[in-house]
Design a protein around this motif. Structure first.
Motif, PDB file in Angstrom:
ATOM      1  N   ARG A   1       0.837  -1.196   0.000  1.00 48.65           N
ATOM      2  CA  ARG A   1       0.000   0.000   0.000  1.00 48.65           C
ATOM      3  C   ARG A   1       0.871   1.244   0.000  1.00 48.65           C
ATOM      4  N   LEU A   2       0.297   2.321  -0.445  1.00 55.72           N
ATOM      5  CA  LEU A   2       0.970   3.608  -0.367  1.00 55.72           C
ATOM      6  C   LEU A   2       1.271   3.957   1.087  1.00 55.72           C
ATOM      7  N   SER A   3       2.248   4.819   1.288  1.00 57.33           N
ATOM      8  CA  SER A   3       2.485   5.349   2.627  1.00 57.33           C
ATOM      9  C   SER A   3       1.263   6.139   3.078  1.00 57.33           C
ATOM     10  N   ARG A   4       1.149   6.340   4.363  1.00 57.49           N
ATOM     11  CA  ARG A   4       0.016   7.112   4.876  1.00 57.49           C
ATOM     12  C   ARG A   4       0.024   8.521   4.294  1.00 57.49           C
ATOM     13  N   PHE A   5       1.198   9.125   4.156  1.00 57.99           N
ATOM     14  CA  PHE A   5       1.316  10.465   3.585  1.00 57.99           C
ATOM     15  C   PHE A   5       0.788  10.484   2.151  1.00 57.99           C
ATOM     16  N   ASP A   6       1.220   9.531   1.340  1.00 55.88           N
ATOM     17  CA  ASP A   6       0.760   9.491  -0.044  1.00 55.88           C
ATOM     18  C   ASP A   6      -0.720   9.120  -0.127  1.00 55.88           C
ATOM     19  N   GLU A   7      -1.182   8.267   0.773  1.00 53.57           N
ATOM     20  CA  GLU A   7      -2.611   7.941   0.797  1.00 53.57           C
ATOM     21  C   GLU A   7      -3.462   9.190   0.977  1.00 53.57           C
ATOM     22  N   LEU A   8      -3.032  10.065   1.874  1.00 54.50           N
ATOM     23  CA  LEU A   8      -3.793  11.290   2.124  1.00 54.50           C
ATOM     24  C   LEU A   8      -3.810  12.182   0.885  1.00 54.50           C
ATOM     25  N   ILE A   9      -2.675  12.289   0.210  1.00 57.31           N
ATOM     26  CA  ILE A   9      -2.601  13.101  -1.009  1.00 57.31           C
ATOM     27  C   ILE A   9      -3.532  12.533  -2.080  1.00 57.31           C
ATOM     28  N   PHE A  10      -3.445  11.234  -2.296  1.00 54.14           N
ATOM     29  CA  PHE A  10      -4.268  10.609  -3.332  1.00 54.14           C
ATOM     30  C   PHE A  10      -5.751  10.699  -2.986  1.00 54.14           C
ATOM     31  N   ALA A  11      -6.090  10.633  -1.704  1.00 55.40           N
ATOM     32  CA  ALA A  11      -7.497  10.724  -1.311  1.00 55.40           C
ATOM     33  C   ALA A  11      -8.069  12.107  -1.583  1.00 55.40           C
ATOM     34  N   LEU A  12      -7.235  13.140  -1.533  1.00 58.17           N
ATOM     35  CA  LEU A  12      -7.699  14.511  -1.758  1.00 58.17           C
ATOM     36  C   LEU A  12      -7.693  14.901  -3.232  1.00 58.17           C
ATOM     37  N   LEU A  13      -6.979  14.130  -4.054  1.00 52.16           N
ATOM     38  CA  LEU A  13      -6.967  14.395  -5.491  1.00 52.16           C
ATOM     39  C   LEU A  13      -8.101  13.642  -6.183  1.00 52.16           C
ATOM     40  N   SER A  14      -8.379  14.035  -7.405  1.00 51.56           N
ATOM     41  CA  SER A  14      -9.404  13.372  -8.212  1.00 51.56           C
ATOM     42  C   SER A  14      -9.022  13.562  -9.676  1.00 51.56           C
ATOM     43  N   LYS A  15      -9.983  13.376 -10.577  1.00 45.22           N
ATOM     44  CA  LYS A  15      -9.714  13.602 -12.000  1.00 45.22           C
ATOM     45  C   LYS A  15      -9.865  15.069 -12.380  1.00 45.22           C
ATOM     46  N   GLU A  16     -10.197  15.908 -11.389  1.00 44.75           N
ATOM     47  CA  GLU A  16     -10.282  17.355 -11.615  1.00 44.75           C
ATOM     48  C   GLU A  16      -8.962  18.016 -11.213  1.00 44.75           C
ATOM     49  N   TRP A  17      -8.609  19.093 -11.917  1.00 40.80           N
ATOM     50  CA  TRP A  17      -7.358  19.797 -11.624  1.00 40.80           C
ATOM     51  C   TRP A  17      -7.451  20.506 -10.273  1.00 40.80           C
ATOM     52  N   LYS A  18      -6.382  20.375  -9.462  1.00 35.52           N
ATOM     53  CA  LYS A  18      -6.340  21.036  -8.154  1.00 35.52           C
ATOM     54  C   LYS A  18      -4.933  21.547  -7.880  1.00 35.52           C
ATOM     55  N   THR A  19      -4.845  22.700  -7.245  1.00 37.86           N
ATOM     56  CA  THR A  19      -3.553  23.205  -6.795  1.00 37.86           C
ATOM     57  C   THR A  19      -3.184  22.526  -5.473  1.00 37.86           C
ATOM     58  N   PRO A  20      -1.902  22.536  -5.120  1.00 40.53           N
ATOM     59  CA  PRO A  20      -1.527  22.040  -3.782  1.00 40.53           C
ATOM     60  C   PRO A  20      -2.267  22.778  -2.666  1.00 40.53           C
ATOM     61  N   LEU A  21      -2.477  24.087  -2.849  1.00 39.93           N
ATOM     62  CA  LEU A  21      -3.189  24.856  -1.828  1.00 39.93           C
ATOM     63  C   LEU A  21      -4.611  24.350  -1.648  1.00 39.93           C
ATOM     64  N   ALA A  22      -5.260  23.956  -2.754  1.00 39.51           N
ATOM     65  CA  ALA A  22      -6.638  23.457  -2.661  1.00 39.51           C
ATOM     66  C   ALA A  22      -6.702  22.172  -1.845  1.00 39.51           C
ATOM     67  N   LEU A  23      -5.645  21.393  -1.870  1.00 36.29           N
ATOM     68  CA  LEU A  23      -5.655  20.139  -1.103  1.00 36.29           C
ATOM     69  C   LEU A  23      -5.660  20.410   0.395  1.00 36.29           C
ATOM     70  N   VAL A  24      -4.874  21.375   0.843  1.00 37.22           N
ATOM     71  CA  VAL A  24      -4.820  21.648   2.283  1.00 37.22           C
ATOM     72  C   VAL A  24      -5.945  22.578   2.721  1.00 37.22           C
ATOM     73  N   ALA A  25      -6.601  23.239   1.771  1.00 40.34           N
ATOM     74  CA  ALA A  25      -7.719  24.118   2.118  1.00 40.34           C
ATOM     75  C   ALA A  25      -9.043  23.379   2.143  1.00 40.34           C
ATOM     76  N   HIS A  26      -9.066  22.159   1.626  1.00 33.55           N
ATOM     77  CA  HIS A  26     -10.282  21.346   1.599  1.00 33.55           C
ATOM     78  C   HIS A  26     -10.611  20.901   3.019  1.00 33.55           C
ATOM     79  N   GLU A  27     -11.748  21.334   3.546  1.00 31.88           N
ATOM     80  CA  GLU A  27     -12.094  21.054   4.938  1.00 31.88           C
ATOM     81  C   GLU A  27     -12.629  19.632   5.082  1.00 31.88           C
TER      82      GLU A  27
END
Length: 352
Positions: free
Chosen positions: A223-249
């Protein structure tokens, strides 16, 4: 007698303020200078991610190359530093400061400075209000504390109490740094799990570091590391900035933010770059963001989205370690086929 004691304390305070002081963050450096410390060395690097090396020149070069930065935050190895004795190390409970403390003890020993000429001042976190305490209780790691959180009178009182560590404890700090930078992380992890007297930071430090290693389940899948799991869980097929990932509540966003509070938030755009450029069938795609590159906005200069392969990695895991870009941690690398360390469910590392 009381007046003599006060006079002696004032004399000791003045002598120590003229010593070499080591601050592990910028605010503490400024605070000590305001108190009258005339020679303060800033030793500030978040060593929980990125490469760490035993050799000083190799360490500095590896850190600068990995972060693509020449910013002189860390002065420990600078040839311009005059190590006038005694040397006073000011350290908070913050995990990255504790690792820098081990590194500093190791370097001073290499310079031939005896442990009894090094005074270590350790500070517990500042007591907080009930509201702030509730917020802090949600943080799984101690990474935001600073010596500068304490009022002036506390720091001045501690100066008068400054003493060197016992030789045995100083030796343990040097040994911890040697294990930390070793290519084989197993002895260090075992020390964290078993515990080392005088170093309560080891268990939470390994709890943090373990979040960056890929995992192997009891069924044997990767499995992915926990850190990478969190990144992948916040991403999707839509374009997002890094800031949008940490701003997503969300709880996922908060868990990611807890990790970034220990590593520095620039690890997020750096890791996204690693994933997007990993191989020809990358798990992520990258495109220009709303701010131009090299304009000082790395969290907004690019956007990312998951590919079909990225969705599969997120949902089903890795076929092999090489599916993910490597990530240097201490003296080793996570996801490296040449150093195939994986995290077991009980929290220990093993080789594939």
């Amino acid at each position: 007698m009381l007046q003599l004691r006060v006079l002696l304390n004032m004399t000791r305070r003045a002598n120590i303020l003229g010593a070499t002081h080591v601050a592990f963050d910028g605010l503490t450096m400024e605070h000590l200078s305001q108190l009258g410390a005339t020679h303060v060395v800033r030793v500030s690097d978040r060593l929980v991610v990125g490469p760490s090396r035993r050799d000083a020149l190799e360490h500095a070069r590896a850190r600068q190359m990995w972060w693509s930065s020449t910013e002189p935050w860390d002065k420990l190895y600078s040839p311009d530093v005059r190590w006038e004795l005694p040397i006073v190390l000011w350290v908070s409970a913050s995990l990255h400061e504790r690792v820098n403390l081990w590194r500093t003890c190791s370097w001073l020993r290499r310079l031939g400075i005896a442990h009894h000429d090094v005074l270590v001042l350790e500070f517990d976190p500042v007591p907080l209000s009930s509201a702030a305490s509730r917020e802090v209780l949600t943080r799984p790691f101690t990474c935001s504390e600073s010596v500068s959180d304490h009022p002036d009178e506390v720091l001045l009182e501690r100066i008068e109490e400054a003493r060197p560590w016992p030789r045995e404890r100083y030796d343990r700090a040097v040994s911890l740094w040697d294990m930390y930078v070793d290519e084989d992380p197993a002895p260090f992890v075992e020390s964290c799990v078993r515990g080392v007297q005088g170093f309560p930071e080891l268990a939470p430090l390994w709890a943090l570091l373990s979040r960056f290693f890929p995992a192997r389940t009891t069924e044997g899948s990767l499995r992915l590391s926990r850190f990478d799991e969190l990144i992948f869980a916040l991403l999707s097929k839509e374009w997002k900035t890094p800031l949008a990932l940490v701003a997503h509540e969300s709880e996922t966003q908060m868990n990611l933010w807890h990790l970034l509070s220990c590593t520095g938030d620039l690890l997020l755009p750096r890791r996204l770059e690693h994933w997007a450029g990993h191989d020809s069938s990358a798990a992520m795609e990258r495109a220009p963001g709303p701010r131009p590159p090299d304009a000082g906005y790395p969290m907004l200069s690019e956007v990312y989205r998951l590919t079909e392969r990225g969705l599969r990695l997120r949902d089903t895991g890795l076929d092999q370690l090489a599916d993910a870009p490597t990530l240097p941690i201490a003296g080793t690398e996570a996801y490296a086929p040449s150093a195939p360390w994986v995290l077991l469910e009980e929290g220990r590392l093993t080789r594939l």
